[in-house]
Design an enzyme around this catalytic site. Sequence first.
Site, PDB file in Angstrom:
ATOM      1  NE  ARG A  45      -3.795  -0.529   2.574  1.00  0.00           N
ATOM      2  CZ  ARG A  45      -3.856  -0.363   3.785  1.00  0.00           C
ATOM      3  NH1 ARG A  45      -5.171  -0.672   4.387  1.00  0.00           N
ATOM      4  NH2 ARG A  45      -5.453   0.794   3.220  1.00  0.00           N
ATOM      5  CG  HIS A  91      -6.387  -1.771  -4.586  1.00  0.00           C
ATOM      6  ND1 HIS A  91      -4.849  -1.472  -4.072  1.00  0.00           N
ATOM      7  CD2 HIS A  91      -6.584  -0.992  -3.538  1.00  0.00           C
ATOM      8  CE1 HIS A  91      -4.567  -0.905  -3.240  1.00  0.00           C
ATOM      9  NE2 HIS A  91      -5.935  -0.694  -2.707  1.00  0.00           N
ATOM     10  CE1 TYR A 134     -23.233  14.343  -9.307  1.00  0.00           C
ATOM     11  CE2 TYR A 134     -21.532  14.286  -7.383  1.00  0.00           C
ATOM     12  CZ  TYR A 134     -22.669  14.444  -8.147  1.00  0.00           C
ATOM     13  OH  TYR A 134     -23.768  14.591  -7.227  1.00  0.00           O
TER      14      TYR A 134
END
Length: 838
Positions: A45, A91, A134
């Site tokens: 990570r 992931h 969006y």
Amino acid sequence: MFDMARRTTTPPADEDFEERIVDIDVSAEMRTSFLEYAYSVIYQRALPDARDGLKPVQRRILYSMSEMGLRPDRGHVKSSRVVGDVMGKLHPHGDTAIYDALVRMAQPFSMRLPLIDGHGNFGSPDDLPAAMRYTEARLAAAAMAMVQSIDENTVDFKPNYDGQETEPTVMPSAFPNLLVNGATGIAVGMATNMAPHNLGEVVAAARHLIKKPDATLEDLMRFVPGPDLPTGGTIIGLDGIRDAYARGRGTFRMRAKCAVEQVSPRRKGIVVTELPFNVGPERVVTKIRELVTAKKLHGISDLKDLSDRHRGLRLVIEIKNGFIPEAVLEELYRLTPMEETFGINNVALVDGQPRTLGLRELLQVYVDHRLDVVRRRSAHRRRKREERLHLVEGLVVALLNIDEVIRVIRSSDDSAQARERLMAAYELSEIQAAYILDTPLRRLTRYDKLELDREQETLREEIAELTAILSSEDRLRKVVSDELAQVAKTYGTPRRTVLLEASGAPRKTAAPLELEVPDDPCLVLFSSTGLLARTADASPLPREGGRSPHDVLVSAVRSTVRGEVGVVTSQGRMIRVQVVDLPTLPPSSDPPSLSGGHPVSEYVALNPGETVVGIGSLDPDGPGLALGTAQGVVKRVVPDYPANRDDFEVIGLKDGDTVVGAAELTSEEHDLVFITSDAQLLRFSASIVRPQGRPAGGMAGIRLDGGSRVIWFGAVDPALESRVVTIAGSSTALPGTQTGGVKISDFAEYPAKGRATGGVRAQRFLKGEDVLLLAWAGPGPARAVSATGKPVPLPEELGRRDGSGLRLTHAVAAVGGALGSSPGSSADADGRVPQAAD
């Protein structure tokens, strides 16, 4: 040592459940769990791989978008679609982490070379991006260089989290992404913070290392002198950068790019066009306002954020008059995020292990990776071409024996028998025989035979070239170097960050006085064209040595830079003006000029028809002010000016009367002088005029005949060699259309008379002249200017006191003293008006 009982239940073969209790050491359990967690964070990570500079989530995003076909020549797709594909296949750590990583790779202020082409609101240094539903995204052009040739066995693949998909362990990475875009991450027990660099510089250093594997750090720093931040700015001090390049750890200071500009006619300001890395304008604005409110930062009058998409970042910090902008800027660097420290900590994964790397090690890891990628790619391509050549050779054999091949195929019972008979008849391999059987008959024409011959020749040449690359380390290095050069040419941009060498420590707090303009003595000047200015010091202004000035003076008052002066108007008002607000004339000008002054209307608000007649000191212990009106009234004002008012009366005027002149009276031995429109001049000692308070209306100064009025009033030192200038003309002519007749006479020829008398004649009118247009008296030389402030030559010879004038060549708008010889100037240490020798 505490023990913990962990209860587990295991279902037996029958329907009954048997309980088993296992005793586990708490310390061992915590140690094991923590190490597993730390390992996961470090390797899966937080830390980037030193080869491609990507964290696992970033690598998975780029790979998934490449597999989805979201290339730069395709349309954008919803970011949520990308996030869902990455989370579902590669992931499984939540959509928030994936979208945050995607957003950062699309932000030009975060990445020196963005890898995602975003469409929509992807945030700013101060604001968060819009939700993933969006925004839209696709791969940027530079990202294609990261994934290029990934399908040519250039990198290893591994199973994904559930074993149903595969993902690359590293990207081919056609440019050193870790150095170019930097990285930041916090793991367990370690962290990384790497600065972005310029692509062209990093590639140049990598190519040098390829050419000279034994290159030193000093050699590489000739190509990479320091970081190149996405937001530009300035880096102060390179010692920390050298430490980071040598040992992997170091610090440097980032400063905003600022310039001191004239932001308004009366104010200077600091214009900020670039900020330090990871610092947004809203953060700077908020901090400055907090400091100003807490009175920890002085000298700032206004702050505006004028940033937009066309001009980019533009913060305008307006500086109060009286403060030195450069000193305020130093305080801004010290107290606000306009100067920040960046701590370099080059921690990355090398062969699966976290290591702290210097510049040379980072470049070496990348170069080794790229050499391996190109080697594997070349081997893959050679193998593919060899396989294709093998098929083409079999097909050529079939074309040469096309009739026999067709006979063999038609006489065979099935495809297996046909394959076996072809292999035996023409010594073909199984793959070649199968390919011949699968080839459509339309490919077996004479034209296709020519094409196959050309393809065969091309394949042999390519195989030879690839074999040469694989067999020669020098050839391999040259290929890698040339490809890097092409990437730099395609995606490289000029350096944005300026590097400045410095000794080190930040500037200590400045003394408060360093922020402010020193309260030095100066002269405040008011010209005939209505310009106000101050000199750099209080020394007398030089004469122009016979050269023409730009303008003439009406008043000159001694003051200090942080003091005040009063502007006297025709309606009998005095208005305060801060001297520090006035522009400063150059210490020496040749010829002296007030062209650098500002109009008095910028400092005072005048009523309709009201004009400024002069300036005076507001010092209660200073020289008094003498006023003369158009109706012949004279007044000496007691300097008891109110300290809490910026606008007040200094004379009570009768209806229809106006002030025509105001002069500082530095000595009672000076003469007060009236000159009227009917060419009468009266001079009398100032000692015979009693000072009065501000509301008083004054006393009779000169007796006026019917219809005449006072056109000039002032104070003249009788001990000095002074001149009287009068210009006559016609009262019926339009203003500014007649030149008039001018006469210059010696002031000493005019006898002193008593107050309230009519005076003596100052000029004899010629035919067509019935009024004085302009007049002036004071220390010579006298100067005349036009309405635009340009000089108008005056005669040098002196005329008789009551003589007539000489015709002027140009119309005159004002007459006065030259710079350094103004009437009403404050006296010097000897009580005399400052002037230089002729």
